[in-house]
Design a protein around this motif. Sequence first.
Motif, PDB file in Angstrom:
ATOM      1  N   ASN A  17     -19.468   9.702   7.805  1.00 24.29           N
ATOM      2  CA  ASN A  17     -20.405   9.149   8.801  1.00 24.29           C
ATOM      3  C   ASN A  17     -19.684   8.641  10.055  1.00 24.29           C
ATOM      4  OD1 ASN A  17     -22.671   9.703   7.300  1.00 24.29           O
ATOM      5  ND2 ASN A  17     -22.830   7.648   6.440  1.00 24.29           N
ATOM      6  N   ASP A  18     -18.814   9.462  10.591  1.00 21.95           N
ATOM      7  CA  ASP A  18     -18.062   9.126  11.816  1.00 21.95           C
ATOM      8  C   ASP A  18     -17.149   7.917  11.662  1.00 21.95           C
ATOM      9  OD1 ASP A  18     -19.161  11.276  13.243  1.00 21.95           O
ATOM     10  OD2 ASP A  18     -20.914  10.075  13.794  1.00 21.95           O
ATOM     11  N   ASN A  19     -16.787   7.563  10.443  1.00 23.12           N
ATOM     12  CA  ASN A  19     -15.836   6.482  10.186  1.00 23.12           C
ATOM     13  C   ASN A  19     -14.699   7.032   9.340  1.00 23.12           C
ATOM     14  OD1 ASN A  19     -17.209   4.115  11.360  1.00 23.12           O
ATOM     15  ND2 ASN A  19     -18.763   4.558   9.822  1.00 23.12           N
ATOM     16  N   ASP A  20     -13.514   6.478   9.516  1.00 21.56           N
ATOM     17  CA  ASP A  20     -12.366   6.848   8.698  1.00 21.56           C
ATOM     18  C   ASP A  20     -12.087   5.747   7.682  1.00 21.56           C
ATOM     19  OD1 ASP A  20     -11.959   9.206  10.073  1.00 21.56           O
ATOM     20  OD2 ASP A  20     -10.527   8.325  11.476  1.00 21.56           O
ATOM     21  N   TYR A  21     -11.802   6.157   6.450  1.00 25.91           N
ATOM     22  CA  TYR A  21     -11.504   5.222   5.371  1.00 25.91           C
ATOM     23  C   TYR A  21     -10.149   5.586   4.773  1.00 25.91           C
ATOM     24  CZ  TYR A  21     -16.402   4.046   5.816  1.00 25.91           C
ATOM     25  OH  TYR A  21     -17.615   3.656   6.308  1.00 25.91           O
ATOM     26  N   ILE A  22      -9.340   4.567   4.504  1.00 24.49           N
ATOM     27  CA  ILE A  22      -8.023   4.806   3.919  1.00 24.49           C
ATOM     28  C   ILE A  22      -8.063   4.457   2.436  1.00 24.49           C
ATOM     29  CG2 ILE A  22      -6.770   4.471   6.073  1.00 24.49           C
ATOM     30  CD1 ILE A  22      -6.144   1.639   5.165  1.00 24.49           C
ATOM     31  N   SER A  23      -7.207   5.103   1.682  1.00 19.72           N
ATOM     32  CA  SER A  23      -7.165   4.908   0.237  1.00 19.72           C
ATOM     33  C   SER A  23      -6.346   3.660  -0.109  1.00 19.72           C
ATOM     34  CB  SER A  23      -6.540   6.131  -0.435  1.00 19.72           C
ATOM     35  OG  SER A  23      -6.247   5.846  -1.782  1.00 19.72           O
ATOM     36  N   LEU A  24      -7.013   2.666  -0.691  1.00 18.83           N
ATOM     37  CA  LEU A  24      -6.294   1.462  -1.127  1.00 18.83           C
ATOM     38  C   LEU A  24      -5.325   1.785  -2.260  1.00 18.83           C
ATOM     39  CD1 LEU A  24      -9.166  -1.166  -1.090  1.00 18.83           C
ATOM     40  CD2 LEU A  24      -7.394  -0.794   0.614  1.00 18.83           C
ATOM     41  N   THR A  25      -5.705   2.719  -3.108  1.00 22.67           N
ATOM     42  CA  THR A  25      -4.820   3.103  -4.211  1.00 22.67           C
ATOM     43  C   THR A  25      -3.533   3.707  -3.677  1.00 22.67           C
ATOM     44  OG1 THR A  25      -6.754   3.487  -5.600  1.00 22.67           O
ATOM     45  CG2 THR A  25      -4.663   4.410  -6.352  1.00 22.67           C
ATOM     46  N   ASP A  26      -3.636   4.544  -2.648  1.00 19.52           N
ATOM     47  CA  ASP A  26      -2.425   5.119  -2.055  1.00 19.52           C
ATOM     48  C   ASP A  26      -1.541   4.035  -1.452  1.00 19.52           C
ATOM     49  OD1 ASP A  26      -3.291   7.611  -2.802  1.00 19.52           O
ATOM     50  OD2 ASP A  26      -3.818   8.272  -0.773  1.00 19.52           O
ATOM     51  N   ILE A  27      -2.147   3.041  -0.809  1.00 17.69           N
ATOM     52  CA  ILE A  27      -1.362   1.931  -0.247  1.00 17.69           C
ATOM     53  C   ILE A  27      -0.701   1.147  -1.380  1.00 17.69           C
ATOM     54  CG2 ILE A  27      -1.529  -0.253   1.007  1.00 17.69           C
ATOM     55  CD1 ILE A  27      -3.779   1.057   2.650  1.00 17.69           C
ATOM     56  N   ALA A  28      -1.432   0.929  -2.471  1.00 14.00           N
ATOM     57  CA  ALA A  28      -0.881   0.178  -3.604  1.00 14.00           C
ATOM     58  C   ALA A  28       0.305   0.896  -4.244  1.00 14.00           C
ATOM     59  CB  ALA A  28      -1.976  -0.060  -4.639  1.00 14.00           C
ATOM     60  N   LYS A  29       0.329   2.220  -4.133  1.00 17.39           N
ATOM     61  CA  LYS A  29       1.457   2.978  -4.694  1.00 17.39           C
ATOM     62  C   LYS A  29       2.776   2.612  -4.023  1.00 17.39           C
ATOM     63  CE  LYS A  29      -1.233   6.950  -6.170  1.00 17.39           C
ATOM     64  NZ  LYS A  29      -1.574   8.343  -5.916  1.00 17.39           N
ATOM     65  N   TYR A  30       2.730   2.122  -2.794  1.00 13.14           N
ATOM     66  CA  TYR A  30       3.945   1.669  -2.118  1.00 13.14           C
ATOM     67  C   TYR A  30       4.545   0.490  -2.874  1.00 13.14           C
ATOM     68  CZ  TYR A  30       6.975  -0.413   1.395  1.00 13.14           C
ATOM     69  OH  TYR A  30       8.056  -0.958   2.046  1.00 13.14           O
ATOM     70  N   LYS A  31       3.695  -0.409  -3.338  1.00 13.42           N
ATOM     71  CA  LYS A  31       4.147  -1.615  -4.054  1.00 13.42           C
ATOM     72  C   LYS A  31       4.522  -1.310  -5.505  1.00 13.42           C
ATOM     73  CE  LYS A  31       3.941  -6.283  -4.319  1.00 13.42           C
ATOM     74  NZ  LYS A  31       4.795  -7.168  -3.642  1.00 13.42           N
ATOM     75  N   ASN A  32       3.721  -0.453  -6.158  1.00 11.19           N
ATOM     76  CA  ASN A  32       3.959  -0.148  -7.563  1.00 11.19           C
ATOM     77  C   ASN A  32       3.584   1.313  -7.821  1.00 11.19           C
ATOM     78  OD1 ASN A  32       4.024   0.016 -10.362  1.00 11.19           O
ATOM     79  ND2 ASN A  32       3.156  -2.025 -10.664  1.00 11.19           N
ATOM     80  N   ASP A  34       4.108   3.459 -10.146  1.00  9.63           N
ATOM     81  CA  ASP A  34       3.694   3.886 -11.480  1.00  9.63           C
ATOM     82  C   ASP A  34       2.365   3.287 -11.931  1.00  9.63           C
ATOM     83  OD1 ASP A  34       5.999   5.450 -11.788  1.00  9.63           O
ATOM     84  OD2 ASP A  34       7.148   3.692 -12.424  1.00  9.63           O
ATOM     85  N   ASN A  35       2.028   2.113 -11.419  1.00  9.44           N
ATOM     86  CA  ASN A  35       0.812   1.415 -11.850  1.00  9.44           C
ATOM     87  C   ASN A  35       0.084   0.811 -10.656  1.00  9.44           C
ATOM     88  OD1 ASN A  35       1.074   1.697 -14.785  1.00  9.44           O
ATOM     89  ND2 ASN A  35       2.893   0.441 -14.526  1.00  9.44           N
ATOM     90  N   ALA A  36      -0.328   1.646  -9.737  1.00  7.92           N
ATOM     91  CA  ALA A  36      -1.014   1.163  -8.530  1.00  7.92           C
ATOM     92  C   ALA A  36      -2.300   0.420  -8.873  1.00  7.92           C
ATOM     93  CB  ALA A  36      -1.307   2.325  -7.591  1.00  7.92           C
ATOM     94  N   PHE A  37      -2.923   0.773  -9.978  1.00 11.34           N
ATOM     95  CA  PHE A  37      -4.178   0.122 -10.363  1.00 11.34           C
ATOM     96  C   PHE A  37      -3.996  -1.376 -10.575  1.00 11.34           C
ATOM     97  CE2 PHE A  37      -2.232   0.992 -14.427  1.00 11.34           C
ATOM     98  CZ  PHE A  37      -2.619  -0.070 -15.234  1.00 11.34           C
ATOM     99  N   ILE A  38      -2.812  -1.812 -10.990  1.00 11.13           N
ATOM    100  CA  ILE A  38      -2.549  -3.243 -11.192  1.00 11.13           C
ATOM    101  C   ILE A  38      -2.603  -3.970  -9.849  1.00 11.13           C
ATOM    102  CG2 ILE A  38      -0.783  -4.931 -11.874  1.00 11.13           C
ATOM    103  CD1 ILE A  38       0.087  -2.901 -14.030  1.00 11.13           C
ATOM    104  N   VAL A  39      -2.025  -3.378  -8.827  1.00  7.45           N
ATOM    105  CA  VAL A  39      -2.052  -3.974  -7.491  1.00  7.45           C
ATOM    106  C   VAL A  39      -3.489  -4.089  -6.998  1.00  7.45           C
ATOM    107  CG1 VAL A  39      -1.269  -3.716  -5.103  1.00  7.45           C
ATOM    108  CG2 VAL A  39       0.255  -3.066  -6.984  1.00  7.45           C
ATOM    109  N   VAL A  40      -4.271  -3.026  -7.158  1.00  8.25           N
ATOM    110  CA  VAL A  40      -5.670  -3.037  -6.709  1.00  8.25           C
ATOM    111  C   VAL A  40      -6.478  -4.052  -7.525  1.00  8.25           C
ATOM    112  CG1 VAL A  40      -7.779  -1.667  -6.490  1.00  8.25           C
ATOM    113  CG2 VAL A  40      -5.565  -0.664  -5.870  1.00  8.25           C
ATOM    114  N   ALA A  41      -6.271  -4.108  -8.826  1.00  7.43           N
ATOM    115  CA  ALA A  41      -7.005  -5.060  -9.669  1.00  7.43           C
ATOM    116  C   ALA A  41      -6.712  -6.502  -9.254  1.00  7.43           C
ATOM    117  CB  ALA A  41      -6.648  -4.844 -11.141  1.00  7.43           C
TER     118      ALA A  41
END
Length: 76
Positions: A17-32, A34-41
């Motif tokens: 809808n004419d907006n750009d969204y970035i993946s939080l999971t992909d950003i969390a992969k920078y921090k962890n 192997d377990n990006a879901f922990i960062v997001v949780a």
Amino acid sequence: MAKIKVQNTEITVVAYNDNDYISLTDIAKYKNPDNAFIVVANWMRNHSTISFLGLWEQIHNPNFKPIEFDRFKAES
């Protein structure tokens, strides 16, 4: 769907809808990688994050139910 590279980490960008969204999971992969879901949780449990999401919903969601959200927010 596009990708951008930030500090050697690929981040997915999705247009909707004419907006750009970035993946939080992909950003969390920078921090962890192997377990990006922990960062997001952990981020999702943060009281400030929940307050931000409530404000965003009030602004953008005509069906938002603030009383129900207050109970949810209190439990955080």
